[in-house]
Design an enzyme around this catalytic site. Structure first.
Site, short mmCIF file in Angstrom:
data_model
loop_
_atom_site.label_atom_id
_atom_site.label_comp_id
_atom_site.label_asym_id
_atom_site.label_seq_id
_atom_site.Cartn_x
_atom_site.Cartn_y
_atom_site.Cartn_z
N GLU A 137 0.83 -1.21 0.00
CA GLU A 137 0.00 0.00 0.00
C GLU A 137 0.86 1.26 0.00
O GLU A 137 1.64 1.47 0.94
CB GLU A 137 -0.91 0.02 1.22
CG GLU A 137 -1.78 1.27 1.32
CD GLU A 137 -2.60 1.32 2.59
OE1 GLU A 137 -3.55 2.13 2.63
OE2 GLU A 137 -2.31 0.56 3.53
N GLU A 234 -11.80 2.97 6.66
CA GLU A 234 -10.62 3.16 7.50
C GLU A 234 -10.49 4.65 7.82
O GLU A 234 -9.55 5.32 7.41
CB GLU A 234 -9.36 2.64 6.80
CG GLU A 234 -8.16 2.56 7.74
CD GLU A 234 -6.88 2.17 7.01
OE1 GLU A 234 -6.02 1.53 7.64
OE2 GLU A 234 -6.73 2.51 5.82
#
Length: 253
Positions: A137, A234
Site C-alpha cells: 500500500e 478506515e
C-alpha cells in the site's frame, strides 16, 4: 454496497473481539485490522465465528515503533527481521482465516531500499499460505513522511516486476486523493492488480461523508466496475464509532 470495518480506527473503544461483534451489530459485512498480535487469535476467531464476519486483512508488524519504524520490508540490512515479521503475519492470518496481509515497507529510500523491498516480497510470495493474498500500500507523505512506497505507480511497477498473482495493490482512496488526486482514473488504470479498497474523508481522514471527496459517487463507480468485496472503511471517527455511521445507511440505499 457492502463495507468492512477497519478496527485499527473504528470501534477502538472496545477490545478487538468486542469490536468485531460491534461491527456486526452495526451492519458491516466484514472486518479488517492493523496489528492484532497482542490479542490471542482464539479470541478473534471466536468473535468471527459468533458473528459470521470474515477477517479481510491485517498488517505485518512495524518493527520498533519507539525508534520510528513503520514497517521493515524496504530496510536494507534488516532482512531477518522483515522476514520474521512476514511469517508472523502469515501465521496469525491463518489462525483467524484472514484473506490478506498488508506487508509494510517502512521508512527508506534509494536503490538499496528498493532491492531489499523486492527481495523480501519475493520471500513473501514464495511462502504465503493458500487462501491468503499479499498486499502492498502506498502511503501519502503527509501522514507517513519518509515511507518508501509513496505512490501507486511505484507499487504497480513492483507488483508487475514480481509477476505473482499472490501480490496485489491495497488501493486506499484517501492516500490516492492526498498524493495523486484523481481516484477513479487511478483505480481504473490499476484495476487488474487491486486486491482491496479502503477509503476515508479527505483531507482529515474523518468520516467519508465529510470532506472534499464525493464518496457516494466514487464508491458507486468502483462497485459498478464489478467490485464485490466489502469496501474498507478506515477513517478516524473522532467520536464513538456508533455515532458516526449515518453515512453507511445513505451509501447502501
Amino acid at each position: 454496497m457492502k463495507f468492512s470495518a477497519n478496527l485499527g480506527f473504528l470501534f477502538t473503544e472496545h477490545a478487538l473481539q468486542d469490536a468485531i461483534r460491534a461491527s456486526a451489530k452495526a451492519g458491516f459485512a466484514a472486518v479488517e485490522c492493523h496489528w492484532p498480535y497482542d490479542v490471542p487469535p482464539q479470541a478473534v476467531r471466536d468473535a468471527l465465528t459468533d458473528t459470521g464476519l470474515p477477517m479481510l486483512g491485517l498488517n505485518s508488524r512495524r518493527g520498533d515503533v519507539s525508534a520510528g519504524d513503520n514497517g521493515l520490508l524496504a530496510l536494507p540490512g534488516r532482512e531477518d527481521e522483515a522476514r520474521a515479521s512476514i511469517l508472523d503475519a502469515f501465521d496469525y492470518a491463518q489462525e483467524v482465516s484472514a484473506r490478506a496481509v498488508h506487508l509494510m515497507a517502512g521508512n527508506a529510500s534509494g536503490s538499496d531500499a528498493r532491492q531489499a523491498f523486492v527481495r523480501n516480497l519475493e520471500f513473501a510470495v514464495s511462502r504465503v499460505p493458500d487462501g491468503v493474498t499479499c498486499l502492498i500500500e502506498p502511503l501519502n507523505a503527509f501522514d507517513a513522511p519518509g515511507y518508501f512506497l509513496r505512490d501507486t505507480q511505484l507499487a504497480a511497477d513492483t507488483i508487475h516486476e514480481l509477476g505473482s498473482d499472490r501480490l496485489k495493490l491495497m488501493f486506499d482512496c484517501y492516500h490516492v486523493a492526498r498524493t495523486e488526486g484523481d481516484i477513479l482514473s487511478c483505480f481504473d488504470k490499476h484495476r487488474e492488480i487491486v486486491g482491496h479498497v479502503q477509503f476515508a474523508g479527505v483531507p482529515d481522514r474523518g468520516r467519508p461523508d465529510q470532506g472534499t471527496v464525493d464518496y457516494a459517487s466514487i464508491l458507486g463507480s468502483i462497485v459498478s466496475s464489478g467490485w464485490t468485496t466489502p469496501l474498507g472503511a478506515e477513517y478516524k471517527p473522532g467520536a464513538p464509532t456508533e455515532t458516526t455511521l449515518g453515512w453507511m445507511a445513505a451509501y447502501t440505499q
